[in-house]
Structures are given as structure tokens and as C-alpha cells.
Design an enzyme around this catalytic site. Structure first.
Site, PDB file in Angstrom:
ATOM      1  N   HIS A  33       0.880  -1.165   0.000  1.00  0.00           N
ATOM      2  CA  HIS A  33       0.000   0.000   0.000  1.00  0.00           C
ATOM      3  C   HIS A  33       0.917   1.214   0.000  1.00  0.00           C
ATOM      4  O   HIS A  33       2.034   1.170   0.528  1.00  0.00           O
ATOM      5  CB  HIS A  33      -0.878   0.020   1.248  1.00  0.00           C
TER       6      HIS A  33
ATOM      7  N   CYS B 155      -4.463   1.747  -4.779  1.00  0.00           N
ATOM      8  CA  CYS B 155      -3.841   2.887  -4.104  1.00  0.00           C
ATOM      9  C   CYS B 155      -2.558   3.337  -4.794  1.00  0.00           C
ATOM     10  O   CYS B 155      -2.238   4.533  -4.824  1.00  0.00           O
ATOM     11  CB  CYS B 155      -3.544   2.525  -2.644  1.00  0.00           C
TER      12      CYS B 155
END
Length: 214
Positions: free
Chosen positions: A70, A148
Site C-alpha cells: 500500500h 492505491c
């Protein structure tokens, strides 16, 4: 292209740039061209990419440049990121930089990378993120095609004209050849805790407005 690691132990549609104050966002050295009476706030602000481990296999595969990561873009003391939810509005959210605990138990802060500099102001950055929100809706999130890291890459290019390191989102590229990879990742990972809190606030606010208007 090299990226400078930062030592820290803490654990769609392109926006219309004509709407923002400063257009010098491509990491150019313009110090020699600044006039004496130029606004001192034109000083360049660092653009940082904060990367988090999301899967235990990263411990064994990250050295090979492969992992489940992430990421969030940090600028002016705020970290901007993107996650998924089932509703047709923005999946972008803000957190305190490198606050893995606010993302969820599966997130572990890995490292910060200095991507470049931007001359956009703090307010400009918030407006840019807001302008990207319609293209990064929660219900458009996809683990492989729109995650993301895609958001961070686009935001980074707007802010400083540089892409994030390719290894951060290499899993998405590999999935074209190894489609079963997507099945490894739990669906609940789509929505970080910080985004859940933001989502609850938005839904509560909308429900309150509906009650008041009825």
C-alpha cells in the site's frame, strides 16, 4: 531513475492544472530565475511516498522486487491515499504520515521515498486531490487495475512530474500474466480503517441532511 530513501523509524482524468496557483510542478530548478520580490512560499516542498507491507509473503519476496504494498503520498505534513468501498463517491482519504495503525492491523510501515519537489501550495494539493476524487471513487477500486498505487502514481506525476518506483505496483503488472494472484488478497483489505472512519462520517452526514430535508 533513482529515488532517495528517507530514514524514518516511525511506523481517470488528469486534473486541470490551470485551476491551481503554481504551474512549475516538474521538478525544475528555478532558483536562479526567481525575482527578488517573488513570494518566498514558492520554495519547493518535498513529495514523499510512504510504502507499507500488506502481506506476510513480502518478508520473503520484497528483496526480489515483488510484494503486496500500500502507498500514500505525503506533502505538507499530510498523507493522501486511496481505498475501496461500495459507494459511488470518493475513495481518497487523508492520514497522519506513516500512521500504519490507522490503516489497519495488516499494514506495516516499510519505508519513505523522496520522489521529488512541488511548487504547488498546500491548498493547491488539496484541490488537486479533490479534482481526482471523481475518477478514484470507492466503487471503482480494483486490486489490480485501479488501486492505491495507481492513485499515488498519478498524484505524484501531477505534483512533481515523476512516477513512483515501479516495484511498488509490480504486482498489478504481474497479474496480467498470473491472474490467480488477485485471489490471494482478502477483499476486506480494500478499505483501510482510516477510510472506514471517513466513510462513516460521510454517510452519517448524508443521513442527517436527508432527515433535515424531509
Amino acid at each position: 531513475m533513482s529515488y532517495q530513501p528517507i530514514n524514518n523509524s516511525q511506523g481517470g482524468n488528469q486534473p486541470n492544472l490551470c485551476n491551481f496557483s503554481f504551474l512549475n510542478c516538474f521538478n525544475q530548478n528555478t532558483s536562479s530565475s526567481h525575482s527578488e520580490d517573488e513570494d518566498p512560499r514558492m520554495a519547493q516542498e518535498p513529495v514523499i511516498l510512504n510504502v507499507y507491507d500488506m502481506f506476510w509473503t513480502n518478508e520473503y519476496t520484497s528483496s526480489l522486487g515483488i510484494g503486496v504494498f500500500h502507498s500514500g503520498v505525503e506533502v505538507y505534513g499530510t498523507e493522501y491515499a486511496y481505498g475501496g468501498h461500495p459507494f459511488p463517491f470518493s475513495g481518497t482519504f487523508e492520514i497522519v504520515p506513516r500512521d500504519a495503525e490507522n490503516l489497519g492491523p495488516q499494514f506495516k510501515f516499510k519505508e519513505s521515498l523522496h520522489i521529488g519537489f512541488t511548487d504547488f501550495t498546500d491548498e493547491d494539493v488539496k484541490n488537486i486531490v479533490e479534482s481526482m476524487s471523481s475518477d478514484y471513487r470507492g466503487d471503482k477500486y480494483h486490486l489490480i487495475n485501479r488501486n492505491c498505487n495507481h492513485f499515488c502514481n498519478e498524484l505524484s506525476k501531477v505534483l512533481c512530474g515523476r512516477e513512483i518506483p515501479s516495484w511498488v505496483n509490480r504486482l498489478a503488472s504481474m497479474s496480467n500474466y498470473l491472474p490467480f494472484i488477485e485471489k490471494w488478497l482478502p477483499k476486506e483489505w480494500l478499505t483501510p480503517v482510516a477510510l472506514e472512519h471517513s466513510l462513516e462520517t460521510s454517510i452519517s452526514h448524508d443521513e442527517t441532511n436527508d432527515i433535515q430535508s424531509s
